[in-house]
Design an enzyme around this catalytic site. Structure first.
Site, PDB file in Angstrom:
ATOM      1  N   HIS A  24     -18.178 -25.027  84.384  1.00 23.65           N
ATOM      2  CA  HIS A  24     -19.117 -25.185  83.264  1.00 23.65           C
ATOM      3  C   HIS A  24     -20.005 -23.941  83.110  1.00 23.65           C
ATOM      4  O   HIS A  24     -21.235 -24.002  83.158  1.00 23.65           O
ATOM      5  CB  HIS A  24     -19.984 -26.427  83.455  1.00 23.65           C
ATOM      6  N   GLU A  65     -18.798 -34.245  86.447  1.00 29.04           N
ATOM      7  CA  GLU A  65     -19.209 -32.951  87.000  1.00 29.04           C
ATOM      8  C   GLU A  65     -20.270 -33.156  88.078  1.00 29.04           C
ATOM      9  O   GLU A  65     -21.282 -33.800  87.811  1.00 29.04           O
ATOM     10  CB  GLU A  65     -19.735 -32.041  85.882  1.00 29.04           C
ATOM     11  N   ARG A 108     -16.888 -29.946  75.819  1.00 26.08           N
ATOM     12  CA  ARG A 108     -17.452 -31.046  76.587  1.00 26.08           C
ATOM     13  C   ARG A 108     -16.330 -31.781  77.309  1.00 26.08           C
ATOM     14  O   ARG A 108     -15.264 -32.027  76.745  1.00 26.08           O
ATOM     15  CB  ARG A 108     -18.198 -32.040  75.684  1.00 26.08           C
TER      16      ARG A 108
END
Length: 541
Positions: free
Chosen positions: A281, A260, A231
């Protein structure tokens, strides 16, 4: 059961439902919000991914909805609290992507060690260079895995296959699990000081946010390689960039970012750094993971139809209302006690024991124990834990859960005692109800009497004159108001325990100042964001 599917979901999962004669599936992709609102009232369940927002309006329109199935981990697009208020069960698929995430972490690490991205770009541009891309072997390296859950455990296994010595840090995993994986459990600081490679696999919580910062990075070995496929926000990115630029950190492999898409100057510089490899990601972005999450949520729907336990329900499940009515006055007490005591624990948990004394022992106390367990685990794991899946998750973590009952209670008509043990450490808390409100009446072997507040500070030190004054002076100097103070001790000039209720949180530097001033043998700030249960743990409060 009539089910609507509103986002792309792997057909392998839907096939399980299509084979069941009780199920009717309608796949309607790309619906406008108004179109979905117009028809949702015809369906008993909805299967979504991230493309459909299940909000209050949709839930109000879905008058027949009994179940929301999110084919993935995140449930940000579902109003879980409102779904709970409507009695709609929400399930997700928290484990379908664990293998994909673990493999991606290894892919990032290996790509960095062997300069795959740079060498690929060089060769494709027409160059034939080898010397600039000399890499590193994993064999013989000491690798540190922070977080030994589903993903971290898989990464540890793979690192061992590459002949790494693996150290792991996870204060919430039983020692047995580490032994089973063949890794050594150590402290965070031991990871930072001794490892050539450090890979992070924890959820992002208040406890783990910026967990690896200036202090931790400075402590690391020169030449360390850092991997974060967990994370964004666990590692302080500005500090990471600083130590990359200084050369102390050889390189980093990153899949996740605090923002993000990453737009800040720090993130742009970090991404552009020549010794950093990055991906957008992609940890869970595999064909297999998409099939897995579809299969998992489909199985949950079938479990619901068969009246079997839902392993991945994230909100309130169904219970015998008569039993809930008997236990309801104590559910908030149990949740508060559990939330309080787990914040005092630093060691790996091996055993959780729930003890009931007095009139309450005449009843089936299992709902209370599971409620307490869910509150404890909600502090420890990334997935949402409730009364349906708490026992399963505890078992997966290697935690033994015990329950003791006695109809005799010498001090109170009803008393609940919770004991957490692990790695030689033991924490005990006991509580009762006073005019319907939770009261803590015992910590360790100290008799105390206080009502939990949102911000608290617990400390023990050698009892001597002037200590309370020192604590009060420090708090006053930092404009932290003490609402109440509870003192417990066994004997004069012996060890004393102080519990402070405060009007605001205590910053870490103030905690350290109090520790030094009192020579505290133990000190911990406690944060109870809602004294009554408000986390959707499934206890029904």
């Amino acid at each position: 059961m009539k089910i609507i599917v509103t986002d792309e979901v792997a057909q392998e999962g839907l096939a399980l439902l299509a084979q069941d004669p009780r199920v009717e599936i309608n796949i309607k992709l790309g619906l406008k919000k108004e179109e979905l609102l117009a028809i949702i009232g015809n369906y008993d369940a909805i299967i979504t991914r991230s493309g459909t927002t299940v909000d209050k309006n949709l839930l109000d329109a879905g008058t027949k909805l009994r179940l929301i199935a999110r084919a993935g981990v995140g449930i940000d697009n579902v109003d879980v609290d409102y779904a709970s208020s409507r009695g709609v069960i929400v399930v997700n698929a928290p484990f379908g992507n664990t293998n994909s995430a673990a493999e991606h972490a290894m892919a990032l690490l290996l790509s960095f060690c062997r300069n795959v991205p740079r060498a690929n770009g060089s060769l494709k541009s027409g160059e034939w260079k080898r010397a600039p891309f000399t890499g590193y072997e994993l064999k013989g390296k000491t690798a540190g895995v922070i977080g030994l859950g589903k993903v971290g455990g898989r990464v540890a296994t793979r690192l061992k296959a590459f002949e790494c010595e693996v150290l792991a840090c996870d204060p919430y995993i039983a020692v047995k699990r580490a032994h089973d994986l063949g890794v050594k459990l150590v402290s965070h600081d031991e990871i930072y000081r001794n490892c050539d490679i450090i890979t992070v696999h924890t959820p992002l919580t208040d406890e783990t946010r910026n967990m690896i910062g200036e202090r931790e990075l400075a402590m690391m070995k020169d030449g360390v390689i850092i991997v974060n496929a967990a994370r964004g926000g666990i590692i302080e990115e500005e500090a990471l960039l600083k130590y990359l630029e200084s050369g102390k950190i050889t390189g980093a492999a990153i899949d996740v970012f605090s923002v993000e898409p990453p737009k800040t100057d720090v993130l742009q510089k970090l991404i552009a750094h020549e010794r950093v490899i990055v991906t957008p990601h992609l940890g869970a972005n595999t064909f297999e993971a998409q099939v897995n999450v579809a299969v998992d949520v489909s199985k949950e729907i079938l479990n619901y139809l068969d009246d079997l336990p839902l392993e991945n329900a994230v909100n309130i499940p169904r219970f015998d209302l008569a039993l809930m009515d008997q236990m309801r006055p104590f559910l908030n007490l149990m949740s508060v006690m559990s939330d309080f005591v787990i914040q005092l624990v630093d060691a790996n948990i091996d055993t959780v024991t729930f003890s009931y004394a007095g009139n309450i022992a005449h009843y089936d106390c299992t709902p209370l124990s599971v409620c307490g367990l869910s509150s404890i685990l909600n502090r420890l794991v990334e997935q949402d834990v409730n009364m349906v899946n708490a026992t399963l998750i505890a078992d997966q973590m290697g935690i033994t859960v015990e329950e003791n009952k006695s109809t005799q209670s010498p001090s109170f008509s009803n008393m609940i005692t919770l004991t957490i043990e692990g790695k030689g450490e033991k924490r005990t808390i006991a509580g009762t109800l006073f005019e319907g409100s939770p009261r803590i009446v015992k910590l360790r072997d100290y008799q105390v009497d206080f009502a939990p507040d949102e911000h608290m500070l617990s400390l023990t030190y050698e009892d001597r004159p002037g200590m309370i004054g020192k604590i009060g002076t420090i708090m006053g100097a930092h404009d932290i108001n003490i609402a109440s103070m509870n003192l417990g001790r066994r004997e004069k000039r012996g060890e004393a325990m102080v519990i402070l209720s405060l009007d605001s949180a205590v910053p870490p530097f103030v905690v350290e100042e109090v520790r030094k001033a009192t020579d505290a043998t133990f000190i911990k700030p406690i944060h109870m964001p809602g004294v009554k249960c408000s986390r959707g743990c499934g206890c029904g409060i």
